[in-house]
Design a protein around this motif. Structure first.
Motif, PDB file in Angstrom:
ATOM      1  N   GLU A   1       0.817  -1.214   0.000  1.00  0.00           N
ATOM      2  CA  GLU A   1       0.000   0.000   0.000  1.00  0.00           C
ATOM      3  C   GLU A   1       0.852   1.266   0.000  1.00  0.00           C
ATOM      4  O   GLU A   1       0.454   2.294  -0.532  1.00  0.00           O
ATOM      5  CB  GLU A   1      -0.936  -0.012   1.216  1.00  0.00           C
ATOM      6  N   PHE A   2       2.045   1.192   0.575  1.00  0.00           N
ATOM      7  CA  PHE A   2       2.926   2.356   0.660  1.00  0.00           C
ATOM      8  C   PHE A   2       3.264   2.928  -0.712  1.00  0.00           C
ATOM      9  O   PHE A   2       3.500   4.129  -0.855  1.00  0.00           O
ATOM     10  CB  PHE A   2       4.220   1.970   1.393  1.00  0.00           C
ATOM     11  N   VAL A   3       3.290   2.087  -1.734  1.00  0.00           N
ATOM     12  CA  VAL A   3       3.661   2.552  -3.075  1.00  0.00           C
ATOM     13  C   VAL A   3       2.460   2.619  -4.020  1.00  0.00           C
ATOM     14  O   VAL A   3       2.624   2.805  -5.223  1.00  0.00           O
ATOM     15  CB  VAL A   3       4.758   1.648  -3.687  1.00  0.00           C
ATOM     16  N   ARG A   4       1.271   2.483  -3.474  1.00  0.00           N
ATOM     17  CA  ARG A   4       0.076   2.534  -4.320  1.00  0.00           C
ATOM     18  C   ARG A   4      -0.596   3.902  -4.203  1.00  0.00           C
ATOM     19  O   ARG A   4      -0.721   4.458  -3.111  1.00  0.00           O
ATOM     20  CB  ARG A   4      -0.898   1.425  -3.916  1.00  0.00           C
ATOM     21  N   SER A   5      -1.025   4.413  -5.337  1.00  0.00           N
ATOM     22  CA  SER A   5      -1.597   5.765  -5.365  1.00  0.00           C
ATOM     23  C   SER A   5      -3.025   5.817  -4.839  1.00  0.00           C
ATOM     24  O   SER A   5      -3.541   6.896  -4.571  1.00  0.00           O
ATOM     25  CB  SER A   5      -1.569   6.306  -6.800  1.00  0.00           C
ATOM     26  N   ASP A   6      -3.694   4.678  -4.708  1.00  0.00           N
ATOM     27  CA  ASP A   6      -5.094   4.684  -4.307  1.00  0.00           C
ATOM     28  C   ASP A   6      -5.283   4.486  -2.801  1.00  0.00           C
ATOM     29  O   ASP A   6      -6.402   4.246  -2.343  1.00  0.00           O
ATOM     30  CB  ASP A   6      -5.878   3.613  -5.079  1.00  0.00           C
ATOM     31  N   TRP A   7      -4.196   4.569  -2.035  1.00  0.00           N
ATOM     32  CA  TRP A   7      -4.305   4.487  -0.590  1.00  0.00           C
ATOM     33  C   TRP A   7      -3.979   5.849   0.020  1.00  0.00           C
ATOM     34  O   TRP A   7      -3.266   6.656  -0.571  1.00  0.00           O
ATOM     35  CB  TRP A   7      -3.384   3.401  -0.013  1.00  0.00           C
ATOM     36  N   THR A   8      -4.494   6.097   1.211  1.00  0.00           N
ATOM     37  CA  THR A   8      -4.330   7.411   1.822  1.00  0.00           C
ATOM     38  C   THR A   8      -2.919   7.585   2.391  1.00  0.00           C
ATOM     39  O   THR A   8      -2.216   6.607   2.685  1.00  0.00           O
ATOM     40  CB  THR A   8      -5.347   7.598   2.961  1.00  0.00           C
TER      41      THR A   8
END
Length: 779
Positions: free
Chosen positions: A636-643
């Motif tokens: 999630e740290f490198v995903r754009s769709d997480w806050t």
């Protein structure tokens, strides 16, 4: 007055223009002295039909016998036309009557360049005439400037205009700012002042009306004469707005080098595009994305801060920003001019720092695509492949006539060995798919020519060892990569990487005229075989393989190697390369061009359990290096769709986990702080809409719900991206400044999943920690 002269230059833009009885190909070329216009009027567009096609139809073209064949073995004739429109009309006429055409979708300007192997740089020799202030060549000789010669040249001194406008939320134009560099440095702001109270200064000129401003800007434009117009959303916002103003006032939006009008068009899912004769518009966000730059978002302020360490003059966002711009327009026009011109300068500074123009220049030199076509990898493939195929005696089909067969296999991905691992080296194949193509001679022609003197791959497909095109092009590009490495030319290196890596994707795409399922499947199945061979060979040497993905293998070092990890990783990569070289020579009698490289070593690597099974996850892992730096892949740290809240939470969780620190207090405190509103600014979801809001009929996901609310307030706004918060009433656009944030949603959907990956491995429940039933961890 005319005379014979020669010069060389870079093609900025080209056009196809039908005249009464012939077709003109027009090329606008930047030379060391000026920009020249080249008119080719003696070129006839053509397509091909089967020689046994019985034409009982009237058409405006000339049929000629040719010694060429289609891939299906049929001999072909050429049909030559005077105008491009005649070709298009005849193609439609033939198709309606069941007559198949070949290469009738290749545009004549692109055919002209590809058949002469012209990749942006060109030598011109012929008759030149002065028309106004411009040199015009009529039917000169045009020859390619070799890549070795053009690679020595610095980027031409292009005239680059940064353009930015300021407006109200409605239809009011406040100002137009330009900052141009090149032959001279120009800064100017055109601004409306209906009151007539403001005095012109060195930067700003005031006009009593929007119409007067627009007329002045368009009249001044030929004197600026930019080669490139750059900006931030400059096509879909700035130029579109100015075009609408011209329509409102009955003014022609003439910015072309020949005085022609700007043409704007929108392609669904691809954004806005522009055509300005003799010039190119280079829009910041899509250009940076295409060059694989990654930022938190592509707002000008965000990119400027990260690239330059600079901020916009107005830092407010949303409605606050609009209100401040309007306030300055009404009360401090010179302050608005300063803000307007600063945006222009920021864009130029970003382009300069990232060497964007140099990057595009190198890509044109390698691919042959002009700047406005660089995004089309299939056309780049045509440019490289078609002329070489023609010289082998073959003609390709039309893209729409290709049979779309089953999709190819993907790269091999094995389930990771879940859990925590120490001293794991990552070995990568260097340009795996391109080197497979070069080694095993995989390309459309070699598949067609596959016979007894062929390589038969593991999937049973035969490829000729002697008749091929693509392997030679891969070899050329690999040599260019070495040249780039020697010269430390990052733009050439990036251009090589983008083009070379596109070949596999193009051949596996239904949008490519050379698509065949055997091509892409042969590459991916060979890649799977090579990865398996590499992992099995490593195991035979006594190593534990913990993960493998497409072109990478993750291997745990032996205990005695932990003191010299880099050397151990390098030695292991060399051994695998030697093993594969010997295997390919023995089984296929081919020279291997595959190379395994040592990339990095994780001090610790964590592979979580899959969220859908008890196996180790695929394409999701986190690691820490010897220097303490953390690395995330697929998390999630490198995903754009997480806050941002979830990302910072995950980072700290893994930092503590890898360093064997307590997680208990950190998790409880973070959850409490979230509930108390300390992270409200980090709870924003930011998502793009893949289609128009009205097209979402079967599903209504949260970001679409938020976008619909925003559209109700701003019905004229073209919403392609939405920032929103989850509230107790559902998703609400950020610009609405909602206060009733649903904190439990963020705990359950953002924090719990990222923590559970680690906590599950430790046998602990996230809910137990939050509720206080677990007293400590690692204690």
């Amino acid at each position: 007055m005319t005379n014979i002269t020669s010069t060389q230059g870079f093609i900025i833009h080209d056009q196809v223009v039908d005249q009464a009885n012939h077709m003109d190909l027009i090329f606008w070329i930047k030379t060391p002295e000026d920009v020249v216009k080249v008119i080719i009027s003696n070129e006839r567009p053509l397509f091909f039909i089967e020689s046994d096609a019985n034409l009982n139809l009237s058409f405006q073209g000339e049929r000629k016998k040719l010694n060429l064949k289609a891939f299906n073995g049929r001999t072909l004739d050429g049909i030559y036309f005077n105008r491009h429109k005649d070709l298009m009309d005849t193609r439609e006429h033939f198709h309606k009557n069941g007559i198949r055409t070949y290469e009738s979708d290749v545009r004549p300007n692109e055919r002209f360049l590809m058949e002469r192997f012209i990749n942006g740089e060109v030598l011109i020799q012929g008759q030149v005439q002065m028309i106004g202030n411009m040199r015009v060549f009529h039917n000169p000789q045009m020859k390619a400037l070799g890549i070795h010669e053009s690679a020595q040249k610095p980027t031409p001194n292009f005239n680059i205009m940064s353009l930015d406008i300021e407006t109200s939320m409605g239809n009011d134009l406040y100002s137009i700012a330009i900052h141009q560099i090149g032959d001279r440095d120009i800064k100017k702001v055109y601004m409306v002042d209906e009151s007539g109270q403001y005095t012109n200064d060195e930067l700003t000129t005031f006009y009593r009306s929007e119409k007067e401003l627009m007329i002045a800007f368009i009249n001044d434009f030929p004197d600026y004469d930019p080669d490139f117009i750059v900006g931030w959303h400059v096509i879909g916002f700035d130029l579109k707005f100015l075009e609408r103003k011209c329509q409102q006032f009955g003014i022609k939006f003439n910015l072309g080098r020949d005085g022609s009008q700007v043409r704007l068009r929108e392609r669904k899912g691809a954004g806005w595009f522009s055509t300005i004769a003799g010039r190119q518009v280079i829009d910041g966000p899509p250009t940076l994305r295409a060059a694989f730059y990654q930022f938190e978002n592509f707002k000008l302020d965000t990119v400027a801060t990260e690239v330059l360490g600079a901020n916009k003059d107005i830092t407010e966002t949303g409605m606050d920003k609009v209100e401040e711009i309007t306030r300055r327009f009404l009360e401090e026009k010179h302050a608005l001019a300063k803000y307007n011109i600063l945006d222009c300068t920021l864009v130029l500074d970003i382009y300069k720092k990232l060497e964007i123009i140099e990057h595009l220049y190198r890509r044109v030199q390698l691919s042959g695509m002009l700047i406005d076509r660089l995004s089309s990898s299939t056309r780049a493939f045509d440019h490289i492949y078609l002329p070489r195929l023609h010289r082998k005696g073959f003609i390709a089909g039309n893209t729409l006539d290709i049979d779309k067969e089953s999709a190819s296999l993907g790269g091999l991905v094995i389930e990771g060995t879940k859990g925590l691992h120490e001293n794991v080296v990552v070995l990568d194949f260097k340009s795996l798919y391109p080197t497979i193509i070069k080694t095993f001679k995989i390309d459309p022609l070699s598949r067609l020519k596959g016979d007894v003197n062929s390589t038969i791959l593991k999937n049973g497909v035969a490829f000729s060892k002697t008749e091929h095109i693509l392997p030679e092009q891969i070899d050329f590009l690999l040599k260019q990569r070495e040249i780039a490495k020697t010269r430390q030319d990052k733009n050439l290196s990036q251009a090589v990487k983008i083009l070379m890596n596109s070949f596999y994707g193009v051949m596996g795409s239904g949008g490519c005229r050379f698509y065949h399922a055997d091509l892409a499947t042969s590459i991916t199945s060979t890649g799977q075989w090579l990865l398996n061979e590499s992992m099995n060979y490593a195991r035979s040497l006594g190593y534990e393989v913990v993960y493998g993905d497409t072109d990478s293998v993750f291997i745990k070092l032996k205990f005695l190697e932990s003191s010299q990890k880099d050397k151990a990783g390098t030695d292991l990569a060399r051994k695998i390369t030697t093993h594969l070289t010997e295997l390919i020579e023995r089984d296929y009698d081919l020279e291997s061009h595959l190379e395994m490289e040592y990339e990095k070593c994780f001090k610790k690597l964590f592979i979580p359990e899959s969220r859908s099974s008890e196996m180790g996850a695929k394409k999701r892992y986190a690691g820490i290096f010897e220097n303490g730096e953390l690395y995330f892949s697929g998390m999630e740290f490198v995903r754009s769709d997480w806050t941002k809240a979830a990302k910072s939470f995950q980072y700290e969780i893994y930092k503590r986990f890898f360093n064997s620190e307590s997680l208990n207090e950190y998790i409880k405190n973070y959850v409490n702080d979230l509930k108390n509103g300390f992270f409200d600014r980090q709870l924003v979801y930011s998502k793009r809409l893949s289609k128009d809001i009205s097209e979402y009929t079967k599903t209504n996901p949260p970001h679409v719900k938020a976008a619909r609310l925003l559209q109700e307030r701003e019905p004229d706004k073209n919403i392609r991206k939405i920032d929103y918060l989850m509230t107790l009433h559902g998703p609400v656009p950020l610009v609405f400044a909602p206060k009733d944030i649903d904190y439990q949603h963020y705990i359950d959907k953002q924090l719990s999943p990222v923590a559970t990956d680690v906590l599950k491995f430790m046998g602990i429940s996230f809910d137990d920690i939050v509720m206080g039933s677990q007293m400590s961890l690692f204690e």
